[in-house]
Design an enzyme around this catalytic site. Structure first.
Site, PDB file in Angstrom:
ATOM      1  N   PRO A   2       0.729  -1.011   0.197  1.00 14.09           N
ATOM      2  CA  PRO A   2      -0.039   0.019  -0.082  1.00 14.09           C
ATOM      3  C   PRO A   2       0.886   1.317   0.031  1.00 14.09           C
ATOM      4  O   PRO A   2       1.728   1.305   0.886  1.00 14.09           O
ATOM      5  CB  PRO A   2      -0.618  -0.190   1.500  1.00 14.09           C
ATOM      6  N   GLU A   3       0.492   2.208  -0.843  1.00  9.02           N
ATOM      7  CA  GLU A   3       1.340   3.476  -0.858  1.00  9.02           C
ATOM      8  C   GLU A   3       0.409   4.579  -0.375  1.00  9.02           C
ATOM      9  O   GLU A   3      -0.725   4.186   0.174  1.00  9.02           O
ATOM     10  CB  GLU A   3       1.697   3.936  -2.357  1.00  9.02           C
ATOM     11  N   HIS A  93      -4.919 -14.887   9.352  1.00 16.22           N
ATOM     12  CA  HIS A  93      -3.688 -13.804   9.305  1.00 16.22           C
ATOM     13  C   HIS A  93      -3.813 -12.586  10.055  1.00 16.22           C
ATOM     14  O   HIS A  93      -3.278 -11.667  10.006  1.00 16.22           O
ATOM     15  CB  HIS A  93      -3.716 -12.882   7.829  1.00 16.22           C
ATOM     16  N   ARG A 115       2.162 -10.957   5.257  1.00 14.04           N
ATOM     17  CA  ARG A 115       3.841 -11.183   5.449  1.00 14.04           C
ATOM     18  C   ARG A 115       4.468 -10.382   6.409  1.00 14.04           C
ATOM     19  O   ARG A 115       5.534 -10.459   6.755  1.00 14.04           O
ATOM     20  CB  ARG A 115       4.107 -10.459   3.961  1.00 14.04           C
ATOM     21  N   LYS A 157      20.250  17.182  -3.573  1.00 11.12           N
ATOM     22  CA  LYS A 157      20.540  15.788  -3.633  1.00 11.12           C
ATOM     23  C   LYS A 157      21.536  15.366  -4.503  1.00 11.12           C
ATOM     24  O   LYS A 157      21.332  15.548  -5.611  1.00 11.12           O
ATOM     25  CB  LYS A 157      19.416  15.082  -3.422  1.00 11.12           C
TER      26      LYS A 157
END
Ligand code: ZN
Length: 279
Positions: A2-3, A93, A115, A157
């Site tokens: 998920p973002e 889960h 996971r 950067k």
């Protein structure tokens, strides 16, 4: 994974279901569900009321009425929150479960994580943010996001622009997928050095970042039933609207050239060699 837009969808769902709810019982069901940095076991938040659910980047936190205590959550690769009826069998889960009461209604808030890279953490608030994530910079959805400062910081950067975009201490919430999409939209090669880009190029890149994430958020909707199935993986609901990510050897919608995939750390970058020249 998920973002930010998915995490924001989750936050909206949690906020709608849990604001004002009281945590009656908190149960940890897997050793990795609780972060090692947690200052207390989950039971410490029993009897607390959730006053709101906030987010910075991909970190969520439940603001509690027992200040300064707070519950922080990260979904990791596969974490999901689900609202379940009391009496509903525990999912294999399920890593943590909270019994909550809102008005006269009692239900479970379950944290599922196949996971086990996701985690929960009891922490303390300090200056409006949980202490353990105070180093995380504001994300583009944040009201106080300082666009000018971020442009300057990115430009300073000495790394590839994609790596700089993913640096959570400059700007949070941009993950692999949206970095690729935004770079395509701004016509910037992912391996170009950040310091070689003009301020205008970086400004247009930030605009693209905000645009692709807003679009994904819109597509995600705010229905809780939908969202927990949607935060399940990278091939989620917005897959059809992706221009380069996961589209290796497909035609670029802008120029028809084939999309290329190159290695990026242990993952990949996708880009159009025609629209996003290296020079
Ligand atoms: Zn192209």
């Amino acid at each position: 994974m998920p973002e930010l837009p998915e995490v924001e969808s989750v936050r909206l769902g949690l906020q709608a279901h849990l604001r004002g709810a009281k945590i009656i019982r908190a149960l940890q069901l897997h050793p990795r569900a609780l972060s090692r940095e947690s200052i207390a076991p989950l039971q410490a938040i029993e009897e607390c009321r959730i006053t709101s659910v906030n987010r910075r980047g991909k970190f969520l936190w439940f603001v509690l009425d027992k200040k300064p205590m707070v519950l922080v959550a990260h979904l990791g690769m596969s974490g999901q929150f689900r609202i379940e009826e009391v009496g509903q069998a525990r999912h294999p889960h399920c890593r943590a479960r909270f019994r909550v009461k809102r008005g006269k209604q009692e239900f479970h808030l379950s944290f599922h994580d196949q996971r086990t890279f996701g985690w929960l953490r009891v922490d303390e608030m300090s200056k409006g943010i949980p202490s353990s994530i105070s180093h995380i910079a504001r994300d583009p959805f944040d009201e106080k996001f300082d666009r000018k400062a971020v442009i300057q910081n990115l430009k300073a950067k000495r790394t590839e622009i994609k790596r700089a975009l993913l640096d959570q201490s400059v700007m949070s919430g941009v993950g692999n997928i949206y970095a690729d999409e935004a770079l395509w939209q701004a016509r910037i090669h992912p391996r170009k050095l950040a310091e070689k880009l003009s301020e205008n190029e970086i400004a247009s890149l930030l605009t693209s970042v905000a645009r692709v994430m807003k679009r994904a958020l819109k597509a995600g909707g705010t229905s809780f039933d939908d969202l927990y199935t949607n935060v399940n993986g990278e091939s989620g609901y917005f897959e059809n609207s992706l221009e380069v990510y996961g589209r290796e050897d497909e035609e670029c919608s802008r120029c028809g050239h084939l999309i290329k995939r190159i290695k990026f750390t242990n993952r990949s970058s996708h880009f159009c060699p025609q629209c996003q020249p290296r020079r």
